[in-house]
Design a protein around this motif. Structure first.
Motif, PDB file in Angstrom:
ATOM      1  N   ALA A 105       0.853  -1.186   0.000  1.00 17.26           N
ATOM      2  CA  ALA A 105       0.000   0.000   0.000  1.00 17.26           C
ATOM      3  C   ALA A 105       0.889   1.237   0.000  1.00 17.26           C
ATOM      4  N   ARG A 106       0.497   2.207  -0.780  1.00 15.60           N
ATOM      5  CA  ARG A 106       1.271   3.430  -0.909  1.00 15.60           C
ATOM      6  C   ARG A 106       1.040   4.291   0.317  1.00 15.60           C
ATOM      7  N   LYS A 107       2.128   4.771   0.883  1.00 11.82           N
ATOM      8  CA  LYS A 107       2.033   5.649   2.041  1.00 11.82           C
ATOM      9  C   LYS A 107       2.002   7.087   1.534  1.00 11.82           C
ATOM     10  N   THR A 108       0.866   7.707   1.654  1.00 13.65           N
ATOM     11  CA  THR A 108       0.727   9.073   1.181  1.00 13.65           C
ATOM     12  C   THR A 108       1.149  10.021   2.281  1.00 13.65           C
ATOM     13  N   LYS A 109       2.184  10.779   2.006  1.00 14.74           N
ATOM     14  CA  LYS A 109       2.666  11.778   2.937  1.00 14.74           C
ATOM     15  C   LYS A 109       2.427  13.136   2.307  1.00 14.74           C
ATOM     16  N   PRO A 110       2.187  14.145   3.083  1.00 12.02           N
ATOM     17  CA  PRO A 110       1.918  15.456   2.496  1.00 12.02           C
ATOM     18  C   PRO A 110       3.103  16.013   1.720  1.00 12.02           C
ATOM     19  N   GLU A 111       4.322  15.594   2.053  1.00 10.06           N
ATOM     20  CA  GLU A 111       5.474  16.134   1.346  1.00 10.06           C
ATOM     21  C   GLU A 111       5.757  15.427   0.023  1.00 10.06           C
ATOM     22  N   ASN A 112       5.100  14.295  -0.259  1.00 10.08           N
ATOM     23  CA  ASN A 112       5.307  13.596  -1.532  1.00 10.08           C
ATOM     24  C   ASN A 112       4.800  14.447  -2.686  1.00 10.08           C
ATOM     25  N   ILE A 113       5.494  14.354  -3.796  1.00  8.90           N
ATOM     26  CA  ILE A 113       5.151  15.121  -4.986  1.00  8.90           C
ATOM     27  C   ILE A 113       4.345  14.224  -5.916  1.00  8.90           C
ATOM     28  N   GLU A 114       3.165  14.653  -6.295  1.00 10.76           N
ATOM     29  CA  GLU A 114       2.313  13.908  -7.218  1.00 10.76           C
ATOM     30  C   GLU A 114       2.404  14.569  -8.594  1.00 10.76           C
ATOM     31  N   THR A 158      16.954  19.353  -3.102  1.00  7.22           N
ATOM     32  CA  THR A 158      17.877  19.805  -2.061  1.00  7.22           C
ATOM     33  C   THR A 158      17.347  19.558  -0.656  1.00  7.22           C
ATOM     34  N   MET A 159      16.081  19.167  -0.518  1.00 10.78           N
ATOM     35  CA  MET A 159      15.503  18.928   0.805  1.00 10.78           C
ATOM     36  C   MET A 159      16.113  17.687   1.437  1.00 10.78           C
ATOM     37  N   ASN A 160      16.123  17.673   2.772  1.00 12.54           N
ATOM     38  CA  ASN A 160      16.619  16.510   3.484  1.00 12.54           C
ATOM     39  C   ASN A 160      15.640  16.198   4.612  1.00 12.54           C
ATOM     40  N   PRO A 161      14.956  15.098   4.648  1.00 22.26           N
ATOM     41  CA  PRO A 161      14.935  14.009   3.684  1.00 22.26           C
ATOM     42  C   PRO A 161      14.182  14.417   2.424  1.00 22.26           C
ATOM     43  N   GLN A 162      14.608  13.823   1.360  1.00 24.54           N
ATOM     44  CA  GLN A 162      14.033  14.150   0.060  1.00 24.54           C
ATOM     45  C   GLN A 162      12.670  13.485  -0.100  1.00 24.54           C
ATOM     46  N   PRO A 163      11.646  14.242  -0.492  1.00 27.15           N
ATOM     47  CA  PRO A 163      10.335  13.614  -0.697  1.00 27.15           C
ATOM     48  C   PRO A 163      10.330  12.700  -1.923  1.00 27.15           C
ATOM     49  N   GLU A 164       9.385  11.792  -1.938  1.00 25.25           N
ATOM     50  CA  GLU A 164       9.237  10.889  -3.076  1.00 25.25           C
ATOM     51  C   GLU A 164       8.458  11.590  -4.183  1.00 25.25           C
ATOM     52  N   VAL A 165       8.742  11.198  -5.411  1.00 24.38           N
ATOM     53  CA  VAL A 165       7.989  11.702  -6.561  1.00 24.38           C
ATOM     54  C   VAL A 165       7.135  10.546  -7.073  1.00 24.38           C
ATOM     55  N   HIS A 166       5.822  10.737  -7.083  1.00 25.08           N
ATOM     56  CA  HIS A 166       4.891   9.725  -7.584  1.00 25.08           C
ATOM     57  C   HIS A 166       4.378  10.182  -8.934  1.00 25.08           C
ATOM     58  N   ILE A 167       4.560   9.348  -9.949  1.00 23.07           N
ATOM     59  CA  ILE A 167       4.122   9.676 -11.307  1.00 23.07           C
ATOM     60  C   ILE A 167       2.874   8.876 -11.621  1.00 23.07           C
ATOM     61  N   ARG A 168       1.831   9.588 -12.004  1.00 21.65           N
ATOM     62  CA  ARG A 168       0.586   8.956 -12.444  1.00 21.65           C
ATOM     63  C   ARG A 168       0.448   9.241 -13.933  1.00 21.65           C
ATOM     64  N   LEU A 225       9.349  22.149 -15.024  1.00 19.42           N
ATOM     65  CA  LEU A 225       9.301  21.015 -14.105  1.00 19.42           C
ATOM     66  C   LEU A 225      10.654  20.832 -13.434  1.00 19.42           C
ATOM     67  N   LYS A 226      11.742  20.932 -14.189  1.00 16.86           N
ATOM     68  CA  LYS A 226      13.085  20.794 -13.618  1.00 16.86           C
ATOM     69  C   LYS A 226      13.342  21.875 -12.572  1.00 16.86           C
ATOM     70  N   ASP A 227      12.916  23.106 -12.865  1.00 15.58           N
ATOM     71  CA  ASP A 227      13.117  24.197 -11.907  1.00 15.58           C
ATOM     72  C   ASP A 227      12.416  23.906 -10.591  1.00 15.58           C
ATOM     73  N   ARG A 228      11.194  23.389 -10.666  1.00  9.51           N
ATOM     74  CA  ARG A 228      10.452  23.077  -9.436  1.00  9.51           C
ATOM     75  C   ARG A 228      11.060  21.872  -8.714  1.00  9.51           C
ATOM     76  N   LEU A 229      11.542  20.883  -9.480  1.00 12.24           N
ATOM     77  CA  LEU A 229      12.128  19.687  -8.867  1.00 12.24           C
ATOM     78  C   LEU A 229      13.484  19.976  -8.236  1.00 12.24           C
ATOM     79  N   ARG A 230      14.216  20.981  -8.729  1.00  9.78           N
ATOM     80  CA  ARG A 230      15.521  21.321  -8.139  1.00  9.78           C
ATOM     81  C   ARG A 230      15.367  21.725  -6.671  1.00  9.78           C
ATOM     82  N   GLY A 231      14.310  22.459  -6.371  1.00  9.55           N
ATOM     83  CA  GLY A 231      14.065  22.835  -4.979  1.00  9.55           C
ATOM     84  C   GLY A 231      13.757  21.639  -4.103  1.00  9.55           C
ATOM     85  N   ILE A 232      13.068  20.665  -4.664  1.00  5.16           N
ATOM     86  CA  ILE A 232      12.722  19.450  -3.921  1.00  5.16           C
ATOM     87  C   ILE A 232      13.957  18.580  -3.715  1.00  5.16           C
TER      88      ILE A 232
END
Length: 143
Positions: free
Chosen positions: A57-66, A97-107, A88-95
């Motif tokens: 089961a997928r653990k949905t966290k608020p910091e995950n990127i959908e 650098t975060m620690n811990p890094q959030p997961e990216v979920h692609i639908r 998209l790259k510009d927005r992902l660059r900010g993500i």
């Protein structure tokens, strides 16, 4: 293959045209033995450790990127449209650098071209996203 023609005194009426099948049976037995010896070698020539199917089961966290990719190739960050891959790259660059890094979920829509989803994966890889997941629907139960 041989043919029994009888004795020279009998004439043409005693001509025996039976086919001798002994050589055919011998060849078939040899081929059968060869196949029985070589089949185990062919089926087990490369040892692989195949992945086991897991359904977690997928653990949905608020910091995950959908990220969603439509069948037309449009990219959405949660519900906001991203105009192109560079944005998209510009927005992902900010993500990244975060620690811990959030997961990216692609639908991805089931009718999306692989190329469209591939661009999103490549963008995530280029900016240094460590964990990318695909969101799918479970198969329908019953019939």
């Amino acid at each position: 293959m041989g043919m029994n023609v009888g004795s020279p005194d009998d004439g043409e009426e005693s001509l025996n045209s039976a086919i001798n099948t002994t050589p055919l049976v011998d060849v078939m037995l040899v081929l059968l033995i060869i196949f029985l010896i070589t089949i185990p070698v062919v089926t087990q020539s490369v040892n692989l450790s195949l992945p086991k199917e897991t359904n977690q089961a997928r653990k949905t966290k608020p910091e995950n990127i959908e990220l969603a990719v439509t069948k037309d190739g449009e990219i959405y960050w949660n519900t906001a449209n991203v105009p192109n891959v560079e944005a998209l790259k510009d927005r992902l660059r900010g993500i990244a650098t975060m620690n811990p890094q959030p997961e990216v979920h692609i639908r991805g829509d089931e009718k999306t071209r692989y190329e469209s989803v591939g661009r999103v994966i490549l963008a995530a890889q280029q900016v240094g996203i460590l964990k990318v997941s695909f969101v799918t629907e479970p198969p329908a139960r019953g019939g």
